[in-house]
Scaffold this active site. Structure first.
Site, PDB file in Angstrom:
ATOM      1  CD  GLU A   1       1.101  -9.118   1.654  1.00  0.00           C
ATOM      2  OE1 GLU A   1       0.149  -8.377   1.300  1.00  0.00           O
ATOM      3  OE2 GLU A   1       0.934 -10.245   2.127  1.00  0.00           O
ATOM      4  N   PRO A   2       5.068  -4.824  -0.554  1.00  0.00           N
ATOM      5  CG  PRO A   2       7.274  -4.070  -0.867  1.00  0.00           C
ATOM      6  CD  PRO A   2       6.440  -5.051  -0.060  1.00  0.00           C
ATOM      7  N   GLY A   3       4.092  -3.400  -3.671  1.00  0.00           N
ATOM      8  CA  GLY A   3       3.991  -3.641  -5.107  1.00  0.00           C
ATOM      9  C   GLY A   3       4.376  -2.364  -5.835  1.00  0.00           C
ATOM     10  NE  ARG A   4       0.099   2.311  -5.997  1.00  0.00           N
ATOM     11  CZ  ARG A   4      -0.968   2.283  -6.806  1.00  0.00           C
ATOM     12  NH1 ARG A   4      -0.936   2.928  -7.939  1.00  0.00           N
ATOM     13  NH2 ARG A   4      -2.058   1.624  -6.467  1.00  0.00           N
TER      14      ARG A   4
ATOM     15  NE  ARG B   1      -1.897   3.723 -12.220  1.00  0.00           N
ATOM     16  CZ  ARG B   1      -2.342   4.260 -11.092  1.00  0.00           C
ATOM     17  NH1 ARG B   1      -3.069   3.550 -10.285  1.00  0.00           N
ATOM     18  NH2 ARG B   1      -2.031   5.486 -10.775  1.00  0.00           N
TER      19      ARG B   1
ATOM     20  CE1 TYR C   1      -1.662  -3.549  -8.539  1.00  0.00           C
ATOM     21  CE2 TYR C   1      -0.508  -1.566  -7.852  1.00  0.00           C
ATOM     22  CZ  TYR C   1      -0.973  -2.839  -7.579  1.00  0.00           C
ATOM     23  OH  TYR C   1      -0.725  -3.401  -6.355  1.00  0.00           O
TER      24      TYR C   1
ATOM     25  CB  CYS D   1     -15.149   1.997 -29.743  1.00  0.00           C
ATOM     26  SG  CYS D   1     -14.314   1.833 -31.312  1.00  0.00           S
ATOM     27  CD  GLU D   2     -16.154   1.488 -23.684  1.00  0.00           C
ATOM     28  OE1 GLU D   2     -16.784   2.331 -23.003  1.00  0.00           O
ATOM     29  OE2 GLU D   2     -16.584   0.357 -23.953  1.00  0.00           O
TER      30      GLU D   2
ATOM     31  N   GLY E   1       0.758  -1.230   0.000  1.00  0.00           N
ATOM     32  CA  GLY E   1       0.000   0.000   0.000  1.00  0.00           C
ATOM     33  C   GLY E   1       0.794   1.288   0.000  1.00  0.00           C
TER      34      GLY E   1
HETATM   35  C1  LIG Z   1      -2.508  -5.303  -4.024  1.00  0.00           C
HETATM   36  C2  LIG Z   1      -1.980  -5.848  -2.756  1.00  0.00           C
HETATM   37  C3  LIG Z   1      -0.696  -5.498  -2.318  1.00  0.00           C
HETATM   38  C4  LIG Z   1       0.188  -4.494  -3.028  1.00  0.00           C
HETATM   39  O1  LIG Z   1      -0.310  -3.207  -2.940  1.00  0.00           O
HETATM   40  P1  LIG Z   1       0.594  -1.954  -3.420  1.00  0.00           P
HETATM   41  O2  LIG Z   1      -0.290  -0.800  -3.193  1.00  0.00           O
HETATM   42  O3  LIG Z   1       0.922  -2.163  -4.835  1.00  0.00           O
HETATM   43  O4  LIG Z   1       1.802  -1.932  -2.540  1.00  0.00           O
HETATM   44  C5  LIG Z   1      -0.221  -6.099  -1.174  1.00  0.00           C
HETATM   45  N1  LIG Z   1      -0.969  -7.002  -0.480  1.00  0.00           N
HETATM   46  C6  LIG Z   1      -2.216  -7.346  -0.874  1.00  0.00           C
HETATM   47  C7  LIG Z   1      -2.966  -8.336  -0.072  1.00  0.00           C
HETATM   48  C8  LIG Z   1      -2.756  -6.782  -2.016  1.00  0.00           C
HETATM   49  O5  LIG Z   1      -3.995  -7.108  -2.389  1.00  0.00           O
END
Ligand SMILES: *Cc1c(COP(=O)(O)O)cnc(C)c1O
Length: 425
Positions: A284-287, A323, A383, A354-355, A248
């Protein structure tokens, strides 16, 4: 030549009026691989991963990169080599991890509100680190699958801490009204149930309060509640070994991004409430790891005016980057060939789909653009491609990984034949 806009994404910079990814001019990549094209900077991903890890210092932790942010095998491989674990939310993402490296499963946590029995069985077979369970019913299915496989499953309940976050409603997850997790008040009852099951090990607690969160206070609040729960569970006789703090952490889509400082502040917010607890922390970092490491390259097809509105029609659409319309997200868009002191005008940058929702930017001040020129949509590493679709039967873009002066195709462009594979007429 020093009037170049300062780009926050460190992997993307102007040299001699030409936007580069690391040392590779983007126009060369467009010429070689076509557009639309996702381009990633390996160095940026590596630096961000290291900064994140440094921020957590000596706290016992594993960084479980959230695969759904960008699931290209080359991205996963790069992070795995750096020592990352992974957070998966489907059997498909687990299959990606097994493809990258069978042993990677040992550091995989499996999240998601709707795991099927087959997906759970696959996780058990792979020997993953932990299941983040989101309901009492899922707990029952996991217990049954684990008993059948005669494998003890480590379980963390995903608790919902009822935390407000200032982010887009579609990516906020920590409130009572959201489908995620179990109410934190229910947790003690459920841990008692877990302990009665021979094949379940109540190993952890997990939370994930949402995405693109830039205020650190909600993270701290969530951890305060989790720490309190760990103490209550200890009093009940459970020994919780893992706390999964979820992902997050937000990035800046508009301004300077001092990521090491941001990661430090985040680590502070997460770690302070956990002081004194003997636990292994999962993150759990993603973004935050991959967002600024990617750009979407697109070419201007047409420029047109309807009434008083000016439209720049480009070859990337909502199927390539959803996004802007899905989350009202802002992405900075810059010309690949920079020129100083040109006139600016307000335009909508739209795709070919076409949107009406098919736009990359609306009412955006841009330098005067010409047909045929290249644009880069910045901060598109997370994303972007993972949410791309075949809507309008448009093949998904190719992806390129750049490292220094080298560029490597890590996914070829999808063809019409790729898209129709599996169909019968
Ligand atoms: C999507 C998600 C993440 C990653 O979120 P980011 O905002 O990209 O860091 C981590 N844990 C869970 C359970 C998620 O659904």
């Amino acid at each position: 030549m020093n009037n170049h806009p300062v780009l926050r994404a460190p992997g993307f910079l102007y040299r001699d009026q030409e936007l580069h990814c690391e040392r590779v001019p983007l126009h060369e990549l467009a010429a070689q691989f076509g557009t639309p094209l996702y381009v990633y900077s390996a160095t940026t991903i590596r630096e961000r991963f290291r900064a994140f890890r440094r921020a957590f210092g000596r706290a016992r932790h594993t960084i479980c990169y959230s695969v759904k942010a960008n699931s290209n095998l080359a991205v996963l491989r790069l992070l795995q080599r750096l020592g990352a674990g992974f957070d998966v939310v489907s059997g498909g993402e687990l299959a990606r991890m097994l493809k990258v490296d069978r042993r990677a499963a040992e550091d995989v946590v499996f999240s998601g509100v709707g795991k099927t029995a087959d997906e759970i069985a696959a996780g058990l077979r792979a020997g993953i680190l932990m299941f983040n369970v989101e309901s009492e019913s899922e707990l029952a299915v996991l217990a049954r699958c684990a008993a059948r496989a005669r494998k003890k499953a480590r379980v963390a309940l995903r608790v919902n801490p009822h935390i407000e976050t200032e982010t887009h409603p579609y990516i906020s997850t920590g409130l009572r009204e959201h489908k995620f997790g179990v109410a934190i008040e229910q947790a003690r009852t459920l841990y008692a149930r877990i302990r009665e099951e021979n094949y379940l090990d109540p190993a952890g607690i997990s939370v994930h309060i949402g995405s693109q969160i830039t205020d650190m206070e909600p993270f701290r609040q969530a951890m305060l509640r989790v720490a309190e729960l760990v103490r209550q569970l200890a009093a009940d006789g459970h020994r919780i070994r893992y706390i999964d703090a979820g992902g997050g952490l937000g990035i800046s889509y508009t301004g300077e991004d001092d990521f090491p400082a941001r990661a430090q502040a985040y680590a502070q917010a997460v770690l302070a409430p956990l002081r004194g607890l003997k636990i292994h922390l999962l993150l759990e970092p993603g973004r935050a790891l991959v967002g600024p490491a990617g750009a979407l390259l697109t070419r201007v097809l047409y420029i047109k005016s309807n009434d008083h509105k000016r439209f720049v029609v480009v070859d990337a659409g909502m199927n390539d980057l959803v996004r802007p319309v899905l989350y009202a997200a802002y992405h900075e868009i810059v010309p690949v060939a920079h020129r100083d002191g040109v006139r600016r005008a307000e335009v909508d940058i739209v795709g070919p789909v076409c949107e009406t929702g098919d736009f990359l930017a609306r009412d955006r001040q841009m330098p005067m653009l010409s047909e045929g020129e290249l644009l880069a949509v910045l901060d598109a590493g997370a994303y972007g491609m993972s949410l791309a679709s075949n809507y309008n039967t448009r093949g998904r873009p190719a992806e390129v990984m750049v490292e220094g002066a080298k560029a490597r195709l890590i996914r070829r462009r999808e063809t019409a034949a790729d898209m129709m594979r599996g169909e019968r007429k």
